[in-house]
Design an enzyme around this catalytic site. Structure first.
Site, mmCIF file in Angstrom:
data_model
loop_
_atom_site.group_PDB
_atom_site.id
_atom_site.type_symbol
_atom_site.label_atom_id
_atom_site.label_comp_id
_atom_site.label_asym_id
_atom_site.label_seq_id
_atom_site.Cartn_x
_atom_site.Cartn_y
_atom_site.Cartn_z
ATOM 1 N N GLU A 130 0.832 -1.211 0.000
ATOM 2 C CA GLU A 130 0.000 0.000 0.000
ATOM 3 C C GLU A 130 0.865 1.259 0.000
ATOM 4 O O GLU A 130 0.489 2.279 -0.591
ATOM 5 C CB GLU A 130 -0.947 -0.009 1.198
ATOM 6 C CG GLU A 130 -1.909 -1.188 1.238
ATOM 7 C CD GLU A 130 -2.720 -1.377 -0.041
ATOM 8 O OE1 GLU A 130 -2.938 -0.388 -0.779
ATOM 9 O OE2 GLU A 130 -3.129 -2.516 -0.317
ATOM 10 N N HIS A 133 1.632 2.142 -3.514
ATOM 11 C CA HIS A 133 0.542 2.924 -4.107
ATOM 12 C C HIS A 133 0.623 4.370 -3.628
ATOM 13 O O HIS A 133 0.372 5.314 -4.389
ATOM 14 C CB HIS A 133 -0.812 2.338 -3.705
ATOM 15 C CG HIS A 133 -1.211 1.120 -4.467
ATOM 16 N ND1 HIS A 133 -1.230 1.061 -5.842
ATOM 17 C CD2 HIS A 133 -1.637 -0.102 -4.030
ATOM 18 C CE1 HIS A 133 -1.655 -0.131 -6.234
ATOM 19 N NE2 HIS A 133 -1.898 -0.856 -5.150
#
Length: 338
Positions: A130, A133
């Site tokens: 994550e 991202h």
């Protein structure tokens, strides 16, 4: 079987993966690659107690954005893990830069008593994933909101998955995986077990994934479906055509294949492994250079694959970084299938 073949026990690993150490490790890698820094900010309002806020700055000290990290579950929170943006990078009508507000949302087991939150290996990879991202969202730059940072689905998992490679590399593990009580660096024996166990069951996992990806494509080749259509029989026939053995089913069966019927991956479930080919090839490029934090390659990856990635087709942008199309050999080697 995993325990028997590789003598790997997750409980051996967890004491070396305290949440703070894992987070600081990924910040350290981002700093070594891109020169950015993370400064804790306790003066920024948060939407729930316990959410961390960090100001991200460029090497020269200029403001890049804010990243929120929301670690633990609660009754009002959805399950799983994701990255989102409260405000995306871009420019206003007068050409002034808008800096992003990015949030990483997780559901890790919270600390208990005097013991900090200790992550499993899967949770560690999830946090780094994550965060990848998040870096994509922080670095994205472009004049038009429609293209700034926007990439096709078979590319969008590259920025996230590539960070998992750094998370598990022995050189990097020695930097951040330290016992929460003693400060002891993770032993080589555990690193070796972790590396070797990563090959466990890969033949099965790869086959069940590919079966599901092919089943997805077969459904989306259909021009129409009549009232007498039988999903179970259709699935069975298509899997027989590709020679799928009885011991392995597609990862998702037709009756609960949410990805392709309501999850936005219609005719696109394959993208996870295509992105895995990209991330394996990209990380191997760093490895072959002899420097996991090669500043020249990091600058090229940031510019072409994270910052300007929406400027052209995904392969065009990737080739600007890599100088050639990706090879599937690093992916096969990583999964023990070469």
């Amino acid at each position: 079987m995993r325990k028997a073949k590789y003598d790997f026990d997750e409980n051996e690993l967890k004491p070396y993966l305290s949440l703070d150490n894992v987070r600081d490790g990924m910040f350290m890698v981002a700093n070594k690659l891109y020169g950015i820094t993370f400064e804790s900010r306790n003066d920024i309002p948060v939407y729930f107690d316990g959410v961390e806020t960090w100001e991200v700055k460029e090497k020269d000290g200029s403001h890049l954005g804010i990243i929120y990290i929301d670690y633990f579950p609660r009754d009002s929170k959805g399950g799983g893990a994701w990255c989102t943006s409260f405000r995306e990078a871009g420019y206003d009508i007068e050409g002034n830069k808008i800096t992003p507000l990015v949030s990483l949302v997780l559901n890790f087991t919270p600390p208990t008593g005097n013991t900090p939150a200790l992550l499993s290996w899967d949770e560690t990879e999830t946090l780094w994933h994550e965060f990848g991202h998040g870096l994509h969202a922080l670095f994205s730059d472009g004049k038009y909101s429609r293209t700034c940072g926007n990439v096709p689905r078979d590319y969008v998992e590259l920025p996230s998955q590539v960070m998992e490679n750094w998370a598990g590399d022995p050189e990097v593990l020695r930097m951040y995986a330290k016992h929460w009580q003693t400060g002891e660096v993770i032993p080589e024996t555990i690193i070796n077990k972790l590396e070797n166990s990563g090959l466990f069951n890969q033949g099965f996992e790869t086959t069940e994934f590919l079966a599901a990806a092919i089943l997805d494509m077969e459904y989306h080749k259909l021009k129409e479906i009549g009232d007498d259509f039988n999903a179970a029989e259709f699935e069975k026939a298509k899997m027989k055509e590709i020679g799928l053995i009885d011991e392995i089913y597609p990862r998702y069966r037709s009756t609960y294949y949410a990805h392709i019927f309501s999850g936005g991956y219609s005719a696109g479930y394959y993208v996870y492994y295509w992105a895995a080919v990209l991330d394996s090839d990209a990380f191997n490029y760093f490895k072959e250079s002899g420097d996991l934090f090669n500043p020249e390659l990091a600058a090229k990856f940031r510019q072409h694959c994270l910052q300007e990635c929406g400027n052209d087709e995904g392969m065009v942008q990737y080739k600007k970084f890599r100088g050639q199309e990706p090879s599937n050999e690093p992916f096969l080697k990583k999964h023990g299938l070469n």
